[in-house]
Design an enzyme around this catalytic site. Structure first.
Site, PDB file in Angstrom:
ATOM      1  N   ALA A 148       1.757 -13.092   5.298  1.00  0.00           N
ATOM      2  CA  ALA A 148       0.089 -13.407   4.558  1.00  0.00           C
ATOM      3  C   ALA A 148      -0.836 -12.659   5.052  1.00  0.00           C
ATOM      4  CB  ALA A 148      -0.230 -14.731   5.323  1.00  0.00           C
ATOM      5  N   PRO A 149      -1.871 -12.467   4.338  1.00  0.00           N
ATOM      6  CA  PRO A 149      -2.745 -11.497   4.580  1.00  0.00           C
ATOM      7  C   PRO A 149      -4.004 -11.986   5.326  1.00  0.00           C
ATOM      8  CG  PRO A 149      -3.411 -12.486   2.381  1.00  0.00           C
ATOM      9  CD  PRO A 149      -2.123 -13.102   3.121  1.00  0.00           C
ATOM     10  N   TRP A 150      -5.151 -11.094   5.766  1.00  0.00           N
ATOM     11  CA  TRP A 150      -6.044 -11.422   6.652  1.00  0.00           C
ATOM     12  C   TRP A 150      -7.336 -12.103   5.980  1.00  0.00           C
ATOM     13  CZ3 TRP A 150     -10.069  -8.576   4.550  1.00  0.00           C
ATOM     14  CH2 TRP A 150      -9.787  -7.559   3.998  1.00  0.00           C
ATOM     15  N   LYS A 174       4.580 -15.402   8.714  1.00  0.00           N
ATOM     16  CA  LYS A 174       3.804 -14.129   9.804  1.00  0.00           C
ATOM     17  C   LYS A 174       2.593 -13.881   9.130  1.00  0.00           C
ATOM     18  CE  LYS A 174       3.683  -9.748   9.203  1.00  0.00           C
ATOM     19  NZ  LYS A 174       2.180  -9.637   9.792  1.00  0.00           N
ATOM     20  N   PRO A 175       1.721 -14.381  10.106  1.00  0.00           N
ATOM     21  CA  PRO A 175       0.209 -14.216   9.608  1.00  0.00           C
ATOM     22  C   PRO A 175      -0.155 -12.471   9.588  1.00  0.00           C
ATOM     23  CG  PRO A 175       0.114 -15.340  11.729  1.00  0.00           C
ATOM     24  CD  PRO A 175       1.648 -15.155  11.026  1.00  0.00           C
ATOM     25  N   SER A 227      -0.970  -6.315  -0.086  1.00  0.00           N
ATOM     26  CA  SER A 227      -1.550  -5.276  -0.956  1.00  0.00           C
ATOM     27  C   SER A 227      -0.154  -4.782  -2.152  1.00  0.00           C
ATOM     28  CB  SER A 227      -1.673  -4.087  -0.110  1.00  0.00           C
ATOM     29  OG  SER A 227      -0.817  -3.529   0.448  1.00  0.00           O
ATOM     30  N   ALA A 229       1.023  -1.999  -2.441  1.00  0.00           N
ATOM     31  CA  ALA A 229       2.054  -1.225  -1.811  1.00  0.00           C
ATOM     32  C   ALA A 229       3.087  -1.747  -0.991  1.00  0.00           C
ATOM     33  CB  ALA A 229       1.295  -0.113  -0.813  1.00  0.00           C
ATOM     34  N   THR A 230       2.548  -2.680  -0.158  1.00  0.00           N
ATOM     35  CA  THR A 230       3.606  -3.498   0.454  1.00  0.00           C
ATOM     36  C   THR A 230       4.260  -4.437  -0.360  1.00  0.00           C
ATOM     37  OG1 THR A 230       1.651  -3.927   2.317  1.00  0.00           O
ATOM     38  CG2 THR A 230       3.587  -5.319   2.554  1.00  0.00           C
ATOM     39  N   GLU A 248       2.093 -12.024  -4.336  1.00  0.00           N
ATOM     40  CA  GLU A 248       0.816 -12.248  -4.796  1.00  0.00           C
ATOM     41  C   GLU A 248      -0.085 -11.032  -4.438  1.00  0.00           C
ATOM     42  OE1 GLU A 248      -0.601 -14.471  -6.600  1.00  0.00           O
ATOM     43  OE2 GLU A 248       0.782 -16.219  -6.776  1.00  0.00           O
ATOM     44  N   CYS A 282      -8.887 -11.428  -3.677  1.00  0.00           N
ATOM     45  CA  CYS A 282      -8.252 -10.607  -5.009  1.00  0.00           C
ATOM     46  C   CYS A 282      -8.790 -11.155  -6.254  1.00  0.00           C
ATOM     47  CB  CYS A 282      -6.818 -10.951  -4.664  1.00  0.00           C
ATOM     48  SG  CYS A 282      -6.675 -12.714  -4.370  1.00  0.00           S
ATOM     49  N   GLU A 379      -8.887  -0.895  -5.926  1.00  0.00           N
ATOM     50  CA  GLU A 379      -9.265  -2.147  -5.428  1.00  0.00           C
ATOM     51  C   GLU A 379     -10.183  -1.848  -4.237  1.00  0.00           C
ATOM     52  OE1 GLU A 379      -6.320  -4.707  -3.333  1.00  0.00           O
ATOM     53  OE2 GLU A 379      -7.126  -6.465  -4.046  1.00  0.00           O
TER      54      GLU A 379
HETATM   55  P1  NAD Z   1      -1.304  -5.729   3.428  1.00  0.00           P
HETATM   56  O1  NAD Z   1      -0.265  -5.649   2.159  1.00  0.00           O
HETATM   57  O2  NAD Z   1      -1.425  -4.551   4.289  1.00  0.00           O
HETATM   58  O3  NAD Z   1      -0.574  -6.980   4.563  1.00  0.00           O
HETATM   59  C1  NAD Z   1      -0.349  -8.045   3.925  1.00  0.00           C
HETATM   60  C2  NAD Z   1       0.881  -8.686   5.009  1.00  0.00           C
HETATM   61  O4  NAD Z   1       2.090  -7.911   4.819  1.00  0.00           O
HETATM   62  C3  NAD Z   1       0.513  -8.636   6.523  1.00  0.00           C
HETATM   63  O5  NAD Z   1       1.062  -9.611   7.139  1.00  0.00           O
HETATM   64  C4  NAD Z   1       1.154  -7.389   6.957  1.00  0.00           C
HETATM   65  O6  NAD Z   1       1.614  -7.287   8.482  1.00  0.00           O
HETATM   66  C5  NAD Z   1       2.445  -7.478   6.184  1.00  0.00           C
HETATM   67  N1  NAD Z   1       3.246  -6.383   5.960  1.00  0.00           N
HETATM   68  C6  NAD Z   1       2.681  -5.007   5.769  1.00  0.00           C
HETATM   69  N2  NAD Z   1       3.869  -4.137   5.645  1.00  0.00           N
HETATM   70  C7  NAD Z   1       4.936  -4.718   5.662  1.00  0.00           C
HETATM   71  C8  NAD Z   1       6.274  -4.457   5.450  1.00  0.00           C
HETATM   72  N3  NAD Z   1       6.730  -3.100   5.296  1.00  0.00           N
HETATM   73  N4  NAD Z   1       7.091  -5.399   5.499  1.00  0.00           N
HETATM   74  C9  NAD Z   1       6.743  -6.754   5.889  1.00  0.00           C
HETATM   75  N5  NAD Z   1       5.465  -7.079   5.969  1.00  0.00           N
HETATM   76  C10 NAD Z   1       4.607  -6.049   6.066  1.00  0.00           C
HETATM   77  O7  NAD Z   1      -2.555  -6.639   2.945  1.00  0.00           O
HETATM   78  P2  NAD Z   1      -3.702  -6.901   3.646  1.00  0.00           P
HETATM   79  O8  NAD Z   1      -4.728  -5.873   3.675  1.00  0.00           O
HETATM   80  O9  NAD Z   1      -3.427  -7.710   4.925  1.00  0.00           O
HETATM   81  O10 NAD Z   1      -4.451  -7.933   2.628  1.00  0.00           O
HETATM   82  C11 NAD Z   1      -5.229  -7.550   1.643  1.00  0.00           C
HETATM   83  C12 NAD Z   1      -4.451  -7.367   0.350  1.00  0.00           C
HETATM   84  O11 NAD Z   1      -3.882  -8.700  -0.061  1.00  0.00           O
HETATM   85  C13 NAD Z   1      -5.292  -7.038  -0.777  1.00  0.00           C
HETATM   86  O12 NAD Z   1      -4.416  -6.023  -1.625  1.00  0.00           O
HETATM   87  C14 NAD Z   1      -5.381  -8.398  -1.504  1.00  0.00           C
HETATM   88  O13 NAD Z   1      -5.906  -8.187  -2.989  1.00  0.00           O
HETATM   89  C15 NAD Z   1      -4.362  -8.853  -1.400  1.00  0.00           C
HETATM   90  N6  NAD Z   1      -4.297 -10.511  -1.613  1.00  0.00           N
HETATM   91  C16 NAD Z   1      -3.776 -10.826  -2.816  1.00  0.00           C
HETATM   92  C17 NAD Z   1      -3.973 -12.521  -3.176  1.00  0.00           C
HETATM   93  C18 NAD Z   1      -3.506 -12.874  -4.490  1.00  0.00           C
HETATM   94  O14 NAD Z   1      -3.181 -14.105  -4.588  1.00  0.00           O
HETATM   95  N7  NAD Z   1      -2.874 -12.106  -5.309  1.00  0.00           N
HETATM   96  C19 NAD Z   1      -4.677 -13.118  -2.159  1.00  0.00           C
HETATM   97  C20 NAD Z   1      -5.425 -12.606  -1.116  1.00  0.00           C
HETATM   98  C21 NAD Z   1      -4.969 -11.293  -0.778  1.00  0.00           C
END
Ligand code: NAD
Length: 487
Positions: A148-150, A174-175, A227, A229-230, A248, A282, A379
């Site tokens: 999950a994201p923050w 994993k939050p 994101s 990229a992730t 997502e 998002c 973004e």
């Molecule tokens: P992020 O991709 O950096 O992190 C998201 C999660 O992935 C975190 O828990 C992080 O620890 C984990 N993560 C990062 N790298 C990883 C890897 N290599 N392997 C496994 N897990 C990994 O994103 P963020 O900065 O926390 O969140 C913001 C992003 O989320 C924005 O791009 C936003 O648009 C997106 N988002 C999308 C939606 C949707 O419904 N489409 C909703 C909310 C947020």
């Protein structure tokens, strides 16, 4: 500074053996707690716990699973204030907005998933081949790694664990590392609700802990909100074990405003849509395309409305928005604005980093940008609105679709035919007509293109976390009449 035990595995909350992470309140910049995060071994243990609990949980009736999730929803409601204090401290969301908006919504989501669990089975039965009866049933997938994201920590946790558990899977959640508190507390409340140990596990940590889940042989599906990229990285990793993925990812929602639109109503909704959660959403409105004859009026209305948004202390009742998640993220948001200005954009509102503590950033409105510029394509994930003029319906649609993302959009007009005609041509998961942002538990949420695939919420989310199985029964007389009988 308090210690937060960063693991909930097999029904027990305890310290992880990994990093110790300091949580910073983004509204003050002060350290508030230290989390003992998971080690790689802890991550493996959490997957083993979920694997061990799977036969038992998937063997329960939908009604039994539903009752536990309904009790959890009641407990989240009961503990709303406690959860709000945690979320506000981790994320800087305004207290009142979270308690009165996000908690009731999260509870409603969970109640929906609990109810939907009971209508998942029985998709069909019939004689599909002479002499046989076929049944199509839906079964859970196994162990789901939910990452999950923050930006919406509690709601994202519920969108992930709710449908997965309702469908009979077991979960390791994993939050995001900066916002773990509400997920950990929810795992304890789940135990109180009667969730059997091992069914719902929470582990904390950064990308390396997420990576340990993604690469675990015992994980059957990875569900990420994060994101782009992730998402791409996880998809590549998941390919190695042919694991399912549900992604997502980001968004860059356009709003198309035609000359016949109610400009004041548009400004109210799009400023709300671009600043809610300080723009860290998002589906946030980010690019406003206005028909040229009303462009100046629209810019004026957006600036006037944006100037009224009260940003500040999340604990103050009259704060509309709090800070961004961190000063690092604020630097990132401000970097987008600075580079846009260097490329010729003009700031009509905001665009300055305020003095004082906290990761605050004011509502910002920019004009005079090129469609291909970074501020229109990238973004930003902050309260920043780019406003551009357009000439003609087809050009508006073309510009709206000119994006790597495809999550949300809105169309502003009083002409119903045009609203529908334009909506049908937008490459996105959702289009609002004369509004921007509202969502409902019953409606699927998810994107196309670079915004990922798979739906959250709605009955479709339970479909995501289950597979159709075909059971084919050969009739006795078919066996008796078999012509192929090798000696
Ligand atoms: P992020 O991709 O950096 O992190 C998201 C999660 O992935 C975190 O828990 C992080 O620890 C984990 N993560 C990062 N790298 C990883 C890897 N290599 N392997 C496994 N897990 C990994 O994103 P963020 O900065 O926390 O969140 C913001 C992003 O989320 C924005 O791009 C936003 O648009 C997106 N988002 C999308 C939606 C949707 O419904 N489409 C909703 C909310 C947020």
């Amino acid at each position: 500074m308090s210690n937060i035990s960063g693991l909930h595995i097999s029904g027990t909350t305890r310290n992880g053996k990994g990093n110790r992470r300091t949580l910073i309140n983004p509204a003050t910049g002060l350290a508030v707690a230290e989390v003992s995060e998971a080690s790689i071994d802890d991550a493996h243990e959490s997957v083993a716990a979920a694997r061990g609990a799977f036969p038992m949980w998937s063997g329960k009736t939908a009604g039994e699973r539903s009752r536990i999730l309904l009790r959890l929803a009641d407990l989240i409601e009961l503990h709303g204030e406690e959860l709000t204090h945690m979320e506000v401290s981790d994320s800087g969301k305004p207290f009142a907005t979270f308690l009165e908006g996000e908690i009731p919504f999260a509870v409603d989501n969970l109640r929906f998933f609990a109810g939907a669990a009971r209508s998942l089975d029985g998709t069909g039965a019939g004689i599909l081949s002479a002499g046989y009866t076929s049944m199509l049933i839906r079964r859970p997938i196994g162990v789901i790694a939910s990452i999950a994201p923050w930006n919406f920590p509690l709601i994202m946790a519920i969108w992930k664990m709710g449908p997965a558990l309702a469908a009979g899977n077991t979960v390791v959640l994993k939050p995001a590392p900066t916002t773990p508190q509400t997920s950990l507390r929810m795992a304890e409340l789940a135990m109180e609700a009667g969730m059997p140990a091992g069914v719902f596990n929470v582990i904390t940590g950064g990308s390396e802990i997420g990576q340990a889940l993604v690469t675990s042989k015992d994980v059957n599906m990875i569900s990420l909100t994060g994101s782009a990229a992730t998402g791409e990285h996880i998809m590549k990793e998941a390919a190695k074990g042919t694991k399912r993925v549900h992604l997502e990812l980001g968004g860059k929602a356009p709003a198309i405003v035609f000359a016949d639109a109610d400009i004041n109503a548009m400004a109210q909704a799009l400023i709300m849509g671009s600043t809610y959660n300080t723009g860290q959403d998002c589906t946030a409105a980010t690019r406003v395309y206005v028909e040229r004859s009303r462009y100046a009026d629209a810019v004026d209305a957006l600036v006037a409305t944006g100037a009224k948004v009260k940003w500040g202390d999340p604990m103050a009742r009259d704060s509309d928005i709090g800070p961004l998640i961190s000063t690092d993220h604020r630097d990132r948001v401000h970097g987008f604005v600075t580079r846009a200005v260097a490329a010729g954009a003009k700031i009509k509102l905001g665009g300055q980093v305020p003095d004082g503590p906290g990761a605050y950033y004011p509502p910002t409105v920019l004009v005079d940008m090129d469609q291909k510029s970074e501020i229109v394509q990238g973004e930003v994930f902050g309260p920043v609105l780019a406003v551009l003029p357009f000439d003609g319906e087809s050009s508006a649609i073309e510009h709206a679709n000119d994006s790597a993302f495809g999550l949300a959009s809105s169309v502003w007009t009083t002409d119903v035919s045009r609203a529908l005609r334009v909506s049908h041509q937008l490459e996105v998961g959702v289009t609002w007509i004369n509004d921007h942002l509202p969502i409902a538990s019953e409606a699927p949420h998810g994107g196309v293109k670079g915004s990922g695939f798979g739906k959250d919420m709605s009955q479709e989310s339970l479909t995501e976390y289950s597979v159709t199985r075909h059971i084919m029964i050969k009739h006795a007389e078919t066996i008796a009449n078999d012509s192929f009988r090798p000696a």
